[in-house]
Design an enzyme around this catalytic site. Structure first.
Site, mmCIF file in Angstrom:
data_model
loop_
_atom_site.group_PDB
_atom_site.id
_atom_site.type_symbol
_atom_site.label_atom_id
_atom_site.label_comp_id
_atom_site.label_asym_id
_atom_site.label_seq_id
_atom_site.Cartn_x
_atom_site.Cartn_y
_atom_site.Cartn_z
ATOM 1 N N GLU A 181 0.824 -1.207 0.000
ATOM 2 C CA GLU A 181 0.000 0.000 0.000
ATOM 3 C C GLU A 181 0.861 1.261 0.000
ATOM 4 O O GLU A 181 0.940 1.993 0.989
ATOM 5 C CB GLU A 181 -0.986 -0.072 1.167
ATOM 6 C CG GLU A 181 -1.907 -1.272 0.968
ATOM 7 C CD GLU A 181 -2.847 -1.558 2.128
ATOM 8 O OE1 GLU A 181 -3.017 -0.690 2.990
ATOM 9 O OE2 GLU A 181 -3.398 -2.669 2.156
ATOM 10 N N HIS A 383 -17.209 -11.525 6.266
ATOM 11 C CA HIS A 383 -15.958 -10.834 6.559
ATOM 12 C C HIS A 383 -15.159 -11.606 7.599
ATOM 13 O O HIS A 383 -15.675 -11.911 8.677
ATOM 14 C CB HIS A 383 -16.245 -9.415 7.076
ATOM 15 C CG HIS A 383 -15.005 -8.591 7.203
ATOM 16 N ND1 HIS A 383 -14.700 -7.853 8.318
ATOM 17 C CD2 HIS A 383 -13.974 -8.410 6.340
ATOM 18 C CE1 HIS A 383 -13.539 -7.242 8.135
ATOM 19 N NE2 HIS A 383 -13.076 -7.566 6.945
ATOM 20 N N HIS A 384 -13.925 -11.926 7.245
ATOM 21 C CA HIS A 384 -12.991 -12.589 8.152
ATOM 22 C C HIS A 384 -11.726 -11.747 8.261
ATOM 23 O O HIS A 384 -10.779 -11.956 7.499
ATOM 24 C CB HIS A 384 -12.613 -13.979 7.615
ATOM 25 C CG HIS A 384 -13.682 -15.021 7.775
ATOM 26 N ND1 HIS A 384 -13.587 -16.255 7.159
ATOM 27 C CD2 HIS A 384 -14.841 -15.034 8.471
ATOM 28 C CE1 HIS A 384 -14.662 -16.979 7.479
ATOM 29 N NE2 HIS A 384 -15.441 -16.256 8.263
ATOM 30 N N GLU A 385 -11.701 -10.783 9.150
ATOM 31 C CA GLU A 385 -10.452 -10.060 9.418
ATOM 32 C C GLU A 385 -9.632 -10.929 10.376
ATOM 33 O O GLU A 385 -10.165 -11.419 11.380
ATOM 34 C CB GLU A 385 -10.743 -8.695 10.029
ATOM 35 C CG GLU A 385 -9.513 -7.928 10.500
ATOM 36 C CD GLU A 385 -8.504 -7.668 9.389
ATOM 37 O OE1 GLU A 385 -8.870 -7.044 8.387
ATOM 38 O OE2 GLU A 385 -7.339 -8.125 9.527
ATOM 39 N N HIS A 463 -7.946 -8.984 1.490
ATOM 40 C CA HIS A 463 -7.270 -7.687 1.627
ATOM 41 C C HIS A 463 -5.950 -7.942 2.344
ATOM 42 O O HIS A 463 -5.794 -8.940 3.032
ATOM 43 C CB HIS A 463 -8.141 -6.704 2.397
ATOM 44 C CG HIS A 463 -9.186 -6.081 1.512
ATOM 45 N ND1 HIS A 463 -9.437 -4.736 1.477
ATOM 46 C CD2 HIS A 463 -10.022 -6.647 0.601
ATOM 47 C CE1 HIS A 463 -10.402 -4.488 0.599
ATOM 48 N NE2 HIS A 463 -10.777 -5.631 0.048
ATOM 49 N N GLU A 464 -4.994 -7.020 2.137
ATOM 50 C CA GLU A 464 -3.613 -7.257 2.591
ATOM 51 C C GLU A 464 -3.187 -8.657 2.140
ATOM 52 O O GLU A 464 -2.719 -9.491 2.924
ATOM 53 C CB GLU A 464 -3.459 -7.115 4.121
ATOM 54 C CG GLU A 464 -3.891 -5.775 4.660
ATOM 55 C CD GLU A 464 -5.410 -5.640 4.749
ATOM 56 O OE1 GLU A 464 -6.065 -6.609 5.137
ATOM 57 O OE2 GLU A 464 -5.939 -4.578 4.396
ATOM 58 N N GLU A 482 -7.275 -6.900 -2.644
ATOM 59 C CA GLU A 482 -6.826 -5.518 -2.508
ATOM 60 C C GLU A 482 -5.390 -5.483 -3.045
ATOM 61 O O GLU A 482 -5.178 -5.677 -4.225
ATOM 62 C CB GLU A 482 -6.947 -5.086 -1.047
ATOM 63 C CG GLU A 482 -6.731 -3.613 -0.833
ATOM 64 C CD GLU A 482 -6.650 -3.268 0.643
ATOM 65 O OE1 GLU A 482 -7.201 -2.244 1.024
ATOM 66 O OE2 GLU A 482 -6.011 -4.018 1.409
ATOM 67 N N GLU A 488 -9.969 3.564 0.789
ATOM 68 C CA GLU A 488 -9.905 3.804 2.231
ATOM 69 C C GLU A 488 -8.848 4.835 2.616
ATOM 70 O O GLU A 488 -8.995 5.535 3.616
ATOM 71 C CB GLU A 488 -9.639 2.478 2.961
ATOM 72 C CG GLU A 488 -8.331 1.825 2.568
ATOM 73 C CD GLU A 488 -8.181 0.396 3.089
ATOM 74 O OE1 GLU A 488 -9.201 -0.230 3.412
ATOM 75 O OE2 GLU A 488 -7.041 -0.100 3.159
#
Ligand code: NOJ
Ligand code: CA
Length: 686
Positions: A181, A383-385, A463-464, A482, A488
């Site tokens: 990022e 969603h699984h953060e 993401h990440e 992502e 964001e």
């Protein structure tokens, strides 16, 4: 793993027929792509070092560049090599994507396989296979099973890429704390630092190159370190021991890829990365349907709600039901709900130990929300953060996916928020250990997630993530990701994305594959100093310019309710395409892309620019012959500007045919979005 078996059968044949040449073969003459455009040559120097070089239309692109490996427990494989033999084949097929930026993909190449062996000592053997296309090439190492190399513990790949001509590069740094990022640097090629791929080059002659990799499976991600001048070397992401990669033989490395074009648009049109991946290994993925989705999301990034429990908790039953109803009323396919599950209250970032993937917060009635979604024909996007804690996640993900499967969820957004090098995975002793996001361990983790998700009829959107290397061809439930600075960054109170950012992405990160960028913001004032640094028309254009099979309508519901005019384009824009055409563009400056919706006759166009205004004359020759279209045009007003006139948009309609040329006027930081609605009937005489 049928394809691996085929490959090793082929290699065995080659090896059997390849005798040690009586007079060693020193070089293999240029071997060229089907149209004779791109050619590769291979040579061995006086010390037995192997190298390859690449030319396009006779001019050097990659000057002689070395090949080989360093190992932690044995001498490097580099000197004393001989060419043992070679074989060639031609290939041409057209395959169909289950979803994608285009339905049909032509895969036409010529392949050269060169077998090398050490003439003395351990007499280790490997082959390098080159697939040469008219728009570039890929090559990989194929290491057969052998006595002198049962397990390869690779500390470094000695693969080099020497860019032949001077020029400029667009790149982001590797192994820095914020992972992928970063804003893109634009420097001279000989001023590039330790860089990630894809990296894009433009030589002084106007040749455009992109270096990357394809089919990153059970290996470490590749970065590039510049040795001197324009000589780059593969730099593998570190592992948990001195070896970045540990593989038993036989094994294949990922493809090292070079896309080559005489203009920027050609890079973005290339299918090379996808083509170098293996065909669909999963079978039917029709449980996944491309869609636009809304979410309980932007409010958290703006600081108006929280993932954590308490008064400001965003993921309440009521808010979820409101979002579901809004999605259903506007024809959207899904609703992302972040912060529904236990684990967000403490320090989750780079930690992740507290996350549960099955237990909801008390103010979120999962069953009720799921029932409402089902009744309204909308999917919840799960969603699984993980806070980067792959170790903890792997011990729960089966239950997490099973729960979602029962509730009718078919897409899960995963997240690995942790500084680079601070993800957690399983160490050699089975205990948790710190790892890099693109280490071999995380690449293996990604594979396990994709397979477990598939077993539950679920697609994933990390993401990440580990960078995209085209694996969606083989695992078409790996739908988006992502892996770059998304929307964001414009919300967080620090400098956001500058106006050139998306025009950089198209010709760098997006060459690797789809991105869950999350466009569509109308509320331009945020706590970032420049807010969202685009015009509204550009926000709309991003739905066409940035390809993803799941595309977010990222703003607050209230923003859309207040602006039905421009919102109409987001409602209309599909996220699955029959064909995509890059009509024009320059890296970091501007780009225009047209796409035909899949299963329909409408076309969509998106044009974006950086901080400079532009006038783009755009022939509509991509439209079907004999048809008339109503063009619904969302254009920057004459006084629109990303700094102080972002909302100034002019919405109009006119009839067009493929004979028309539109003049697109883009404001500074602006864009234009058009829907070409196919009208019934044919033009008389056609
Ligand atoms: C970072 C992701 O990019 C963002 O979309 C998400 O909301 C947060 N992590 C929390 O998971
Ligand atoms: Ca992120």
């Amino acid at each position: 793993m049928r394809w691996i078996a085929v490959f090793f059968a082929t290699l065995a044949l080659n090896a059997a027929s390849a005798q040690v040449p009586s007079a060693p073969v020193r070089a293999i003459a240029p071997f060229c792509s089907p149209g004779g455009v791109v050619c590769v040559s291979v040579a061995i120097d006086g010390d037995g070092r192997a190298s390859y070089s690449v030319s396009r239309l006779g001019a050097p692109v990659i000057a002689p560049s070395r090949l080989g490996f360093m190992l932690t427990d044995a001498p490097k494989i580099e000197r004393g090599l001989a060419i043992m033999g070679s074989s060639e084949r031609a290939f041409d097929e057209t395959w169909e994507q289950p979803w994608g930026e285009r339905r049909l993909v032509r895969n036409q190449y010529r392949e050269l396989s060169v077998a090398f062996a050490e003439r003395e000592g351990l007499q280790r053997r490997f082959a390098v296979v080159f697939r040469v296309y008219d728009d570039g090439l890929g090559f990989r190492y194929e290491v057969p099973a052998q006595d002198g190399l049962a397990t390869a513990r690779i500390s470094a790949e000695l693969t080099e890429f020497v860019i032949a001509d001077p020029g400029e590069a667009w790149w982001i740094p590797a192994l820095e704390w914020n992972r992928e990022e970063y804003l893109y640097n634009r420097t001279a090629i000989d001023a590039v630092g330790l860089a990630q791929t894809p990296i894009t080059f433009r030589t002084e002659d106007g040749l455009h190159l992109s270096l990357h990799e394809a089919a990153l499976v059970d290996y470490a991600g590749m970065n590039l370190s510049r040795a001197e001048g324009q000589r780059f070397r593969a730099m593998l992401t570190p592992g948990v021991t001195a070896a970045s990669v540990v593989r038993d033989t036989p094994f294949l490395t990922p493809w090292r890829t070079l896309q080559i074009s005489d203009n920027a648009a050609g890079l973005a049109m290339s299918n090379l990365i996808l083509n170098l991946n293996e065909p669909n290994a999963l079978g039917d993925v029709s449980f996944f349907e491309p869609m636009t989705y809304v979410g309980i999301w932007w409010e958290m990034h703006l600081g108006q709600a929280s993932w954590a429990s308490g008064e400001r908790h965003g993921a309440t039953t009521e808010r979820a039901i409101r979002a579901i109803d809004f999605a259903a009323d506007n024809g959207f396919g899904g609703v992302l709900i972040e912060g529904w599950n236990v684990g967000w209250d403490g320090n989750w970032f780079g930690n992740g130990w507290d996350f549960s993937f099955t237990q909801a917060y008390p103010d979120f009635d999962l069953e009720r929300v799921a029932a409402r979604a089902q009744a309204r024909g909308v999917q919840i996007i799960g969603h699984h953060e993980t806070g980067g804690n792959a170790y903890h996640y792997e011990r729960q993900m089966r239950d997490g996916f099973a729960l979602y499967q029962r509730l009718g969820v078919h897409v899960v957004k995963t997240g690995y928020v942790a500084d680079a090098g601070q993800a957690q995975g399983e160490g050699p002793d089975g205990a948790p250990t710190m790892i890099w996001h693109e280490s071999q361990a995380m690449v293996r983790h990604q594979q396990r997630v994709v397979e477990e998700a598939f077993a539950h009829g679920i697609a994933v959107n990390p993401h990440e993530p580990v960078k995209d290397t085209g694996l969606r061809r083989t695992y078409p439930n790996l739908v988006s990701r992502e892996g770059a600075r998304g929307m964001e960054f414009n919300a967080w109170g620090q400098p956001g994305n500058p106006p050139e950012h998306e025009a950089n992405l198209v010709f760098t990160r997006l060459l690797a594959g789809p991105m869950d960028f999350t466009p569509g913001i109308f509320g331009m004032q945020t706590s970032s100093p420049d807010g969202v640094a685009t015009t509204w028309a550009k926000q709309l254009a991003l739905y066409v310019v940035i390809y993803s099979p799941i595309q977010m309508a990222a703003d607050l519901i209230e923003s859309y309710e207040a602006n039905p005019g421009p919102f109409q384009f987001i409602r209309d824009a599909p996220s699955d395409w029959e064909e995509s055409l890059v009509l024009n563009g320059e890296v970091g400056d501007y780009v225009t892309i047209a796409r035909q919706e899949r299963g329909g006759a409408d076309w969509y166009l998106g044009a974006i620019t950086d901080e400079n205004p532009r006038v783009l004359e755009t022939p509509l020759s991509f439209l079907a012959p004999g048809r008339r279209y109503r063009a619904h045009i969302y254009a920057d007003a004459p006084d629109a500007h990303w700094r102080d006139g972002r909302e100034r948009i002019v919405i109009s309609a006119r009839e067009v045919t493929r004979a028309d040329v539109l003049t697109l006027r883009l404001a500074p930081g602006g864009g234009q979005a058009i829907r070409f609605e196919a009208l019934p009937g044919r033009i008389r005489g056609s």
